[in-house]
Scaffold this active site. Structure first.
Site, PDB file in Angstrom:
ATOM      1  N   GLU A 138       0.922  -1.032   0.005  1.00 32.56           N
ATOM      2  CA  GLU A 138      -0.014   0.235   0.045  1.00 32.56           C
ATOM      3  C   GLU A 138       0.882   1.119  -0.037  1.00 32.56           C
ATOM      4  OE1 GLU A 138      -3.231   0.261  -0.249  1.00 32.56           O
ATOM      5  OE2 GLU A 138      -3.141  -2.014  -0.673  1.00 32.56           O
ATOM      6  N   TRP A 190       1.753   1.579  -3.628  1.00 32.92           N
ATOM      7  CA  TRP A 190       0.748   2.330  -4.240  1.00 32.92           C
ATOM      8  C   TRP A 190       0.786   3.823  -4.097  1.00 32.92           C
ATOM      9  CZ3 TRP A 190      -2.175   1.235  -8.120  1.00 32.92           C
ATOM     10  CH2 TRP A 190      -2.661  -0.126  -8.300  1.00 32.92           C
ATOM     11  N   TRP A 246     -20.425  10.483 -20.464  1.00 31.90           N
ATOM     12  CA  TRP A 246     -20.972  10.210 -19.255  1.00 31.90           C
ATOM     13  C   TRP A 246     -22.263  11.073 -19.266  1.00 31.90           C
ATOM     14  CZ3 TRP A 246     -18.377   6.878 -16.461  1.00 31.90           C
ATOM     15  CH2 TRP A 246     -16.881   7.122 -16.739  1.00 31.90           C
ATOM     16  N   ASN A 288     -11.288   2.384   2.932  1.00 33.73           N
ATOM     17  CA  ASN A 288     -10.591   2.180   1.390  1.00 33.73           C
ATOM     18  C   ASN A 288     -11.589   1.328   0.529  1.00 33.73           C
ATOM     19  OD1 ASN A 288      -8.521   2.794  -0.443  1.00 33.73           O
ATOM     20  ND2 ASN A 288      -8.109   0.639  -0.209  1.00 33.73           N
ATOM     21  N   TRP A 312     -16.208  10.576 -13.472  1.00 35.40           N
ATOM     22  CA  TRP A 312     -15.429  10.211 -12.213  1.00 35.40           C
ATOM     23  C   TRP A 312     -14.858  11.756 -11.935  1.00 35.40           C
ATOM     24  CZ3 TRP A 312     -10.317  12.171 -12.590  1.00 35.40           C
ATOM     25  CH2 TRP A 312      -9.817  12.194 -13.862  1.00 35.40           C
ATOM     26  N   TRP A 346      -9.596   7.097  -8.189  1.00 31.12           N
ATOM     27  CA  TRP A 346     -10.801   7.682  -9.258  1.00 31.12           C
ATOM     28  C   TRP A 346     -10.730   6.964 -10.521  1.00 31.12           C
ATOM     29  CZ3 TRP A 346     -15.981   8.387  -8.470  1.00 31.12           C
ATOM     30  CH2 TRP A 346     -16.200   9.019  -7.160  1.00 31.12           C
TER      31      TRP A 346
END
Length: 494
Positions: A290, A293, A321, A356, A374, A397
């Site tokens: 993590e 990331w 969208w 998360n 998004w 996102w």
């Protein structure tokens, strides 16, 4: 070191930003080691504060409390080291202007700061460096908020990675003892200089903000708060791999806001995780991933600043969208009729935090079930998350919307009901934030709309009144999303 520094007349200014600690602090270490007098400053930047959508912002209150604690800790550090002062200079105004004015008034030779990777911060620092240079003052910045930055992890072709798994392999190979070594700040703390006479920390009200429910939430602030949470997490780290996905369990570290504002050192966390991972602890290995990331998304933002407003994969900027104001409001106001989604959104609105796993669920729901851009969800999170960080928020996102690097494939769509059944099986989390469903049996807590009239009556629930009906049918919404992306893919192939 310059001749003036050797003579004891030189001084430096350390500009604290998202690094509200003195321990293991790169810029502070370099300043104290090189200069006989070092001032520290934090600026409540009106350019940032003025853009916030509410005068009740938990982040501002968290920062204010952490700055107050840091001032006291610097004074105590100076006293232990025999320094004449210590403490923190605090200013309220445009950061670029305040730094140059303060540096000139203090007569410093250099301003030092820890590096920031957001496009706006990069532009601000460039402006500050130029203004300082014109005044004959040096500016330098240092790596501190990440473990490996910019071009430190590249492919064999010398290019930045765009897929996480090979990046993580290369990242782990480069993450050696040197990268994890803390900066010994206390060794040079005798060089801390006292703030100018009459310095006082402005109140929250002077800054133009009001108190929030931060204290009621019992979220510990400052360096001590970060260490308190870390000590709570250490015995739970071994279970992190399995426990982290369940929002009803205490499975995560809750350190994200402290990482965001630098009240804890990323090197301390990574060293702890790496040591346990080396002993075969799977929970520590997952937690270290993590942290990888986090570095990955900082790297992406630095190499590809266009992702702030555009899809990482440009072809997905052609996605059509939906403009669905009623669905958008239902998502924002936690009344979608999908209990896990609504519970997650209420957690965010009430606390400024969201688990998360739930960030992925609600992001997938907005983009794949409701068909909404998004970028709108990303901006909503930016307004409400205590730990909002542009790099990670944008990356998350875009992953959920299938528009980013290493994204969730567009044909894989989270089912909010099965996600609920899997990760909140007994409805503990749902019942905490959606108490109107408290009497709903476990087998129906994940989707009350499937209950019969008799079952609804038995638990006293009136759908459409006590709790909303689903705003969309997931199966139908899924088909629309598949068509939306399939059409785009087919068009791109043609």
């Amino acid at each position: 070191m310059t001749d003036t520094a050797k003579a004891g007349t030189a001084c430096a200014l350390v500009w604290l930003r998202r690094d509200l600690r003195w321990d293991d602090h790169a810029a502070l270490y370099h300043a104290l080691r090189r200069y006989p007098r070092v001032h520290c400053v934090f600026i409540f930047d009106t350019d940032i504060l003025g853009a916030l959508h509410s005068r009740q912002d938990r982040r501002v209150e968290f920062i204010h409390a952490s700055v107050q604690a840091l001032d006291q800790e610097l004074r105590a550090l100076a006293q232990r080291s025999g320094a004449p002062g210590g403490g923190l200079i605090v200013r309220h105004g445009p950061a670029a202007q305040c730094i140059v004015q303060l540096a000139q008034s203090l007569g410093v030779q250099e301003v030092l700061a820890n590096r920031d990777y957001e496009p706006g911060a990069i532009a601000r620092d460039r402006q500050v460096a130029q203004a300082l240079q014109a005044a004959g003052i040096a500016f330098s910045d240092y790596k501190d908020q990440v473990l490996l930055e910019q071009n430190e992890v590249l492919t064999q072709q010398g290019q930045p990675y765009s897929v996480f798994t090979p990046y993580k392999r290369a990242w782990l190979q480069k993450l050696d003892a040197f990268q994890l070594k803390p900066y010994p700040v206390e060794r040079y703390a005798r060089h801390l200089a006292p703030p100018p006479a009459g310095e006082a920390l402005p109140t929250l009200q002077v800054l133009g903000f009001e108190a929030t429910n931060l204290r009621q939430m019992a979220l510990p602030t400052g360096m001590q708060g970060a260490q308190q949470l870390l000590q709570d997490f250490v015995p739970r780290m071994a279970a992190y791999k399995d426990a982290r996905d369940y929002p009803g369990r205490r499975g995560v570290s809750y350190l994200s806001v402290h990482l965001r504002f630098g009240t804890v050192s990323i090197r301390q966390l990574a060293a702890l995780a790496a040591a346990q991972a080396a002993q075969g602890c799977e929970g520590a290995q997952t937690w270290l991933s993590e942290l990888a990331w986090r570095d990955f998304y900082f790297m992406i933002l630095w190499h590809h600043p266009q992702v702030v407003t555009q899809s990482f994969r440009p072809e997905y900027d052609r996605v059509q969208w939906d403009d669905a104001p009623e669905l958008w409001r239902a998502w924002c106001e936690a009344r979608t009729g999908y209990p896990l989604v609504d519970a997650a959104m209420r957690q965010l609105l009430q606390t400024g935090y969201m688990h998360n796993r739930l960030r992925m669920v609600v992001a997938s729901f907005l983009t794949k079930d409701l068909g909404i851009d998004w970028r709108r969800g990303e901006r909503f999170f930016a307004q409400h998350l205590n730990d909002y960080d542009l790099a990670a928020n944008n990356g998350g996102w875009q992953w959920a919307a299938s528009t980013g690097c290493d994204a969730q494939p567009w044909f894989r769509i989270f089912n909010p009901v099965t996600q609920s059944q899997r990760f909140d099986p007994d409805g503990k989390f749902i019942r905490r934030y959606v108490p109107e469903l408290a009497r709903v049996p476990d087998k129906h807590i994940h989707f009350p709309a499937a209950m019969t009239p008799i079952e609804l009556q038995a638990c006293g629930l009136r759908l459409g009144q006590d709790y909303p009906l689903p705003v969309v049918d997931h199966a139908s919404a899924r088909e629309r999303t598949l068509m939306r992306f399939h059409f785009l893919s087919a068009k791109a192939g043609a």
